[in-house]
Design a protein around this motif. Structure first.
Motif, PDB file in Angstrom:
ATOM      1  N   ALA A   1      87.652 -35.410 101.094  1.00 42.87           N
ATOM      2  CA  ALA A   1      86.293 -35.886 100.863  1.00 42.87           C
ATOM      3  C   ALA A   1      85.636 -36.136 102.223  1.00 42.87           C
ATOM      4  O   ALA A   1      85.098 -35.224 102.843  1.00 42.87           O
ATOM      5  N   ASN A   2      85.744 -37.367 102.725  1.00 45.82           N
ATOM      6  CA  ASN A   2      85.198 -37.656 104.048  1.00 45.82           C
ATOM      7  C   ASN A   2      85.850 -36.800 105.122  1.00 45.82           C
ATOM      8  O   ASN A   2      85.196 -36.397 106.085  1.00 45.82           O
ATOM      9  N   THR A   3      87.139 -36.544 104.975  1.00 49.42           N
ATOM     10  CA  THR A   3      87.843 -35.734 105.978  1.00 49.42           C
ATOM     11  C   THR A   3      87.145 -34.393 106.154  1.00 49.42           C
ATOM     12  O   THR A   3      86.941 -33.925 107.275  1.00 49.42           O
ATOM     13  N   MET A   4      86.747 -33.773 105.063  1.00 52.22           N
ATOM     14  CA  MET A   4      86.097 -32.467 105.157  1.00 52.22           C
ATOM     15  C   MET A   4      84.632 -32.629 105.598  1.00 52.22           C
ATOM     16  O   MET A   4      84.165 -31.887 106.455  1.00 52.22           O
ATOM     17  N   ASP A   5      83.944 -33.609 105.052  1.00 52.12           N
ATOM     18  CA  ASP A   5      82.514 -33.743 105.356  1.00 52.12           C
ATOM     19  C   ASP A   5      82.271 -34.155 106.807  1.00 52.12           C
ATOM     20  O   ASP A   5      81.412 -33.591 107.481  1.00 52.12           O
ATOM     21  N   ILE A   6      83.021 -35.136 107.263  1.00 54.46           N
ATOM     22  CA  ILE A   6      82.822 -35.582 108.647  1.00 54.46           C
ATOM     23  C   ILE A   6      83.423 -34.545 109.597  1.00 54.46           C
ATOM     24  O   ILE A   6      82.850 -34.218 110.632  1.00 54.46           O
ATOM     25  N   GLY A   7      84.577 -34.001 109.214  1.00 52.56           N
ATOM     26  CA  GLY A   7      85.222 -32.972 110.039  1.00 52.56           C
ATOM     27  C   GLY A   7      84.302 -31.783 110.279  1.00 52.56           C
ATOM     28  O   GLY A   7      84.264 -31.214 111.360  1.00 52.56           O
ATOM     29  N   ARG A   8      83.535 -31.435 109.276  1.00 49.56           N
ATOM     30  CA  ARG A   8      82.638 -30.284 109.405  1.00 49.56           C
ATOM     31  C   ARG A   8      81.581 -30.524 110.469  1.00 49.56           C
ATOM     32  O   ARG A   8      81.203 -29.623 111.205  1.00 49.56           O
ATOM     33  N   THR A   9      81.126 -31.773 110.588  1.00 47.36           N
ATOM     34  CA  THR A   9      80.086 -32.046 111.572  1.00 47.36           C
ATOM     35  C   THR A   9      80.672 -32.252 112.972  1.00 47.36           C
ATOM     36  O   THR A   9      79.979 -32.088 113.949  1.00 47.36           O
ATOM     37  N   MET A  10      81.942 -32.604 113.038  1.00 48.52           N
ATOM     38  CA  MET A  10      82.522 -32.950 114.354  1.00 48.52           C
ATOM     39  C   MET A  10      83.387 -31.826 114.948  1.00 48.52           C
ATOM     40  O   MET A  10      83.639 -31.813 116.150  1.00 48.52           O
ATOM     41  N   LEU A  11      83.902 -30.932 114.110  1.00 46.31           N
ATOM     42  CA  LEU A  11      84.769 -29.860 114.624  1.00 46.31           C
ATOM     43  C   LEU A  11      83.974 -28.562 114.649  1.00 46.31           C
ATOM     44  O   LEU A  11      83.612 -28.028 113.604  1.00 46.31           O
ATOM     45  N   ASN A  12      83.713 -28.077 115.839  1.00 45.81           N
ATOM     46  CA  ASN A  12      82.908 -26.865 115.966  1.00 45.81           C
ATOM     47  C   ASN A  12      83.708 -25.616 115.643  1.00 45.81           C
ATOM     48  O   ASN A  12      84.912 -25.563 115.864  1.00 45.81           O
TER      49      ASN A  12
END
Ligand code: ADP
Ligand code: MG
Length: 569
Positions: free
Chosen positions: A390-401
């Motif tokens: 959930a958050n792992t994917m959503d936040i990861g998407r914005t932070m991992l280029n």
């Protein structure tokens, strides 16, 4: 020429002739011989622990290479487990060929072992579902299945083979070999529609390109990059559209996503659907008067949820080339000095600052932003990132280029949790067969990891140097800390009082990896995160798992809108 061949051999040779290179599956009666025949014709066979993960893996091969992978399953329950993978592939528009053994033909309707109406069951999950009527018919059915999986809108296909057909023999002279089907024929958009699109685009004050995973699948990166650079337009990638044009390209406005969607007056939609991921293209997330220029190869997709101002039916590569040729000819370029660029840039700066502040918080346990900030500093630019949670994917998407196309795999259109390990295995098997293979990093929420956790054994068995990072917040969405959990257990029966979102606090997922001979790390601090990730990146011979314990109450930064647009009931 007089040699006899078995059904298993004909099937394997037919798949090979259609350039199927990888097969993932779980063997048993009646398809063990099919897996062996596949290996003997040079298809790489990866035995997995659950058909669902095997089907996810096979479908990832289709997305990454444009040519379907195969998924091999046994009858009845084996096939039913694979349906999840087929549904996911179909929802994502990814090609995959599922081959299912089924009970012997002469026992049909008798209550045979694992008897199930498989061809019928697959119809809802595929574009094509069939059983060859004889051994002689296998090559043409396989050719049609593979062709159907990649022509038109790509998707899942199913081929059934009965147990008695697997070992039945036929003289080779009876088998008509069919050569590999050519790549899909390319269609271009009608010139009137191109002119309409260009006039809408050129009149736009606040234009936006949206790049979807259809563009990634189409391998349209070269022409798209030229188009972005020649036109000077801002672009926004969808989750798996990330990397088609690099996330650090100056025209990427991902960090101002909500603002860009809300205020754009014209959207050039390239290989993305106006579904939940793009909030249906409707208010409150889009301007009610937004003009959509829709590019898609699937006619039935055109006009879904929003009637487009221009409908460009055709292949992305071809259609973007048509647009590019026109703007080159009249040297049109969207000015970099517009108010729109100013709005987008200031929003990007403001959002980046908020994330940075969160990332640099030195409190323990760590929050998501801190974890992703440090991971992103260490990852190689060319790594393939698999991500779910959930958050792992959503936040990861914005932070991992993502800097390269098709280097991100996630829960996708269907929002499927449990895809990560299968995807990572597929990517790693592919990369391992290359000279300069790239690293596969699989960033999982603790809940997402659980769906296919036993595939860690598959990773260890094939020495795949995957780095699994479990961002562990003790639950689904959120959890509780170990002390609270203990107190709760004293209060009564946990099945009646434990919040349904909780999972075992501080579960030792790292020990799942060490159990099979991989490297496992328990990580609580930034220093531990650095050293574990560096050691894992240096090890090219075996998989690693970093069990990163974070604050179970860690959440996303304040959002203007919730991630899921719900109907107003
Ligand atoms: P995203 O999840 O990134 O929004 P979607 O999977 O919703 O992307 O949309 C992908 C779209 O791309 C589908 O509608 C599909 O029909 C389309 N598509 C796939 N391949 C091509 C291609 N070669 N040319 C044009 N459109 C394509
Ligand atoms: Mg979790």
């Amino acid at each position: 020429m007089d040699e006899d061949v078995t059904g298993a051999q004909v099937l394997a040779e037919s798949l090979r002739a259609q350039k199927v290179e990888y097969m993932f599956g779980v063997v048993g009666v009646p398809i063990i011989e099919v897996a062996m025949a596949a290996q003997s014709v040079g298809i790489k066979y990866v035995g997995m622990r659950n058909e669902q993960a095997a089907c996810y893996a096979a479908s990832a091969i289709g997305y990454l290479t444009g040519r379907p992978g195969a998924c091999l399953v046994v009858s009845g329950p084996g096939l039913i487990h694979a349906l999840g993978g087929m549904a996911n592939a179909n929802a994502n528009c990814w090609p995959v060929v599922v081959v299912g053994g089924s009970s012997d033909k002469n026992q049909e309707t008798t209550g045979a072992f694992q008897e199930f109406p498989q061809v019928e069951a697959c119809r809802l999950y595929s574009k094509f579902s069939a059983r060859p009527s004889s051994l002689e018919a296998i090559p043409s059915v396989i050719e049609k299945a593979v062709r159907t999986s990649i022509y038109g809108r790509p998707g899942a296909v199913y081929v059934d083979i009965t147990g008695d057909m697997v070992n039945a023999k036929v003289n080779r002279s009876q088998i008509k070999v069919l050569s590999c089907c050519p790549p899909p024929p390319v269609s271009v958009a009608e010139s009137g529609a191109i002119n309409e699109a260009l006039s809408v685009l050129k009149a736009s004050k606040r234009p936006l390109i949206i790049i979807g995973k259809g563009a990634a699948f189409a391998q349209a990166e070269t022409v798209l990059r030229s188009f972005v650079e020649t036109s000077g337009l801002p672009f926004l990638p969808t989750p798996m559209g990330k990397g088609v044009v690099s996330d650090d390209h100056p025209n990427c406005v991902a960090a101002a996503r909500s603002r860009a969607l809300l205020q754009a007056d014209v959207v050039l939609l390239l290989g993305a659907r106006l579904n939940w991921i793009l909030h249906f293209g409707l208010p409150p997330r889009f301007d009610p008067t937004v003009k959509i220029i829709q590019v898609d190869l699937c006619p039935e997709e055109i006009g879904n949820n929003v009637r487009p101002a221009a409908a460009l039916l055709g292949d992305i590569n071809a259609v973007v080339s048509q647009l590019l040729q026109n703007i080159r000819e009249d040297s049109w370029r969207y000015s970099p000095d517009t108010e729109w660029w100013g709005t987008l840039k200031s929003k990007i700066a403001a959002n980046t600052k908020i994330s940075e502040t969160l990332a640099l918080q030195a409190t323990l346990p760590m929050n998501y932003y801190t974890v992703f900030h440090h991971i992103s500093k260490l990852l190689p630019r060319d790594c393939i990132i698999v991500s779910e949670g959930a958050n792992t994917m959503d936040i990861g998407r914005t932070m991992l280029n993502n800097y390269l196309p098709r280097h991100r795999l996630d829960a996708g259109t269907f929002g499927t949790m449990g895809v990560g390990l299968g995807f990572a295995i597929a990517a790693a098997v592919m990369e391992k067969s290359k000279v300069n293979g790239q690293r596969v990093i699989c960033v999982e929420g603790d809940s997402a990891f659980g769906f296919s956790g036993m595939e860690v054994e598959t990773m260890c068995r094939f020495n795949l140097p995957i780095i699994v990072i479990v961002v562990n917040n003790n639950g689904i969405y959120s959890g509780v800390d170990p002390e609270t959990w203990k107190e709760m257990a004293k209060l009564g029966d946990l099945t009646t009082i434990a919040p349904p979102v909780t999972l075992l606090p501080e579960a030792r997922y790292d020990e799942v990896m060490t159990a099979f001979g991989g490297q496992g790390f328990l990580v609580r601090t930034v220093e531990e995160l650095h050293s574990a990730l560096e050691r894992s990146l240096n090890d090219w011979d075996k998989p690693s798992l970093l069990n990163v314990l974070i604050d179970p109450a860690s959440d996303r930064k304040q959002q203007e809108f919730p991630w899921l647009t719900r109907s107003n009931l």
